[in-house]
Scaffold this active site. Structure first.
Site, PDB file in Angstrom:
ATOM      1  N   CYS A 121       0.816  -1.228   0.000  1.00 25.53           N
ATOM      2  CA  CYS A 121       0.000   0.000   0.000  1.00 25.53           C
ATOM      3  C   CYS A 121       0.846   1.273   0.000  1.00 25.53           C
ATOM      4  O   CYS A 121       0.326   2.363  -0.243  1.00 25.53           O
ATOM      5  CB  CYS A 121      -0.943   0.004   1.186  1.00 25.53           C
ATOM      6  N   HIS A 246      -3.351   7.045   3.253  1.00 21.87           N
ATOM      7  CA  HIS A 246      -3.767   5.763   2.690  1.00 21.87           C
ATOM      8  C   HIS A 246      -5.123   5.399   3.282  1.00 21.87           C
ATOM      9  O   HIS A 246      -5.331   5.503   4.493  1.00 21.87           O
ATOM     10  CB  HIS A 246      -2.710   4.708   3.024  1.00 21.87           C
ATOM     11  N   ASN A 276     -10.124  -0.385   0.886  1.00 26.94           N
ATOM     12  CA  ASN A 276      -8.670  -0.238   0.783  1.00 26.94           C
ATOM     13  C   ASN A 276      -8.219  -0.761  -0.586  1.00 26.94           C
ATOM     14  O   ASN A 276      -8.265  -1.961  -0.836  1.00 26.94           O
ATOM     15  CB  ASN A 276      -8.031  -1.034   1.925  1.00 26.94           C
TER      16      ASN A 276
END
Ligand code: COA
Length: 321
Positions: A121, A246, A276
């Protein structure tokens, strides 16, 4: 006398155009109630996620990367042959090789340097920082950075700890030299493999996670990295106009926002719509805030992420060309 001109030694690299892509298919929390021991209420309250988008079976990672890339190239006002390097951040390439970056050269009808980076990520931040180095060394004039994931293909649909968290999507940015004082002012990249066991692709090719450990790490790291990149840019938290964290879990994002003493409206939030999307999440959020008119030239942005590895990364950007 030092004369600064475009192409001179002291210009920063910055983002001059962006694009994003999310697949059409939407899956809501309530859809998981049919297959997993979970509820819409639990998912919303513990993660902030309400829905996510999933690619179809024939919609590959490279397809999503192409969609976002075409928009970024158009938005930057360049032609594909001007791109000197392509960096694609992904942990879900169509296959190990050829890389998604190589697939993009074929689609764009160009030949240039091309590679995928694997930083989970944090990948889009790793990509931006890689681009910054090559631009500021005058190695390339334009670098394409893509963050793209098809996490639905590595999700264990029987694991309620992870299945409800992730989504698919892509973002793309063209990085080049920008006016004096603008662009990527500072960065921080990091990795600590001792935490790798907490978030990994297991032998069944599925995401496996110790949510509590990742949560603790993320809350600490996001705040520390955000403060650190502001300091490296010679700025203080009061100087930050907009935080783009994020999009993993609203509680982790809120902890980072509180660390910077920022009001709610100064933090980007798309986690409720997309879940996500790993390497795509920060870029997708940035494009949405630009489209919403929330970001103005000369605003100071902090982009900060964390992910499997464990990895982390942050940049301070003074927005504008
Ligand atoms: N529905 C209902 N209950 C669930 C659930 C779900 N989808 N997922 C987990 N639970 C249960 C757990 O099994 C646990 O039950 P137990 O107490 O009987 O063992 C209980 O909820 C609480 O678990 P806990 O892990 O303490 O919950 P939490 O509040 O920490 O939330 C996460 C779980 C996964 C949402 C949270 O830990 C998290 O977001 N971690 C970071 C994950 C992340 O960001 N990963 C990506 C990194 S890029």
């Amino acid at each position: 006398m030092l004369v600064l001109k475009k192409g001179g030694c002291c210009m920063n690299a910055g983002i001059i155009g962006m694009g994003r892509y999310v697949p059409e298919k939407i899956v809501k929390n309530i859809d998981f109630e049919k297959t997993l021991d979970t509820t819409d209420e639990w998912i919303r309250s513990r993660t902030g996620i309400e829905a996510r988008h999933f690619a179809t079976e024939d919609e590959n990672t490279s397809h999503m990367a192409i969609q976002a890339t075409e928009k970024a190239i158009e938005n930057a006002g360049i032609t594909p042959d001007q791109i000197g390097l392509i960096v694609v951040a992904t942990v879900t390439p169509d296959r190990a090789f050829p890389s998604v970056a190589c697939q993009l050269t074929e689609h764009l009808g160009i030949q240039c340097a091309a590679m995928d980076v694997s930083a989970a990520c944090s990948g889009f931040i790793y990509g931006l920082v890689t681009a910054k180095q090559f631009i500021e060394m005058n190695s390339y004039e334009y670098v394409l950075v893509v963050g793209v994931e098809k996490l639905s293909k590595i999700t264990d649909w029987n694991d309620r700890n992870t299945a409800i968290l992730f989504g698919d999507g892509a973002c793309a940015a063209i990085v080049s030299k920008v006016s004096q004082g603008r662009g990527i002012l500072s960065f921080e990249l990091g990795a600590d493999g001792s935490g790798g066991k907490h978030l990994l692709l297991n032998d069944e090719n599925h995401i496996a996670m110790n949510g509590r450990e990742v949560f603790k790490f993320a809350v600490r790291q996001m705040g520390e990295s955000a403060i650190s990149v502001l300091e490296k840019a010679g700025l203080q938290k009061e100087d930050c106009d907009f935080l783009i964290p994020h999009q993993a879990n609203i509680r982790i994002m809120e902890a980072a926002r509180e660390r910077l003493d920022l009001p709610v409206e100064k933090m980007s939030k798309t986690v409720h719509k997309y879940g996500n999307t790993s390497a795509a999440s920060i870029g997708i959020s940035l494009v949405e805030e630009l489209e919403n008119g929330k970001i103005k030239d000369d605003d100071v942005l902090v982009l900060v992420g964390f992910g499997g590895g464990l990895t982390w990364g942050a940049v301070t950007i003074r927005w504008g060309k």
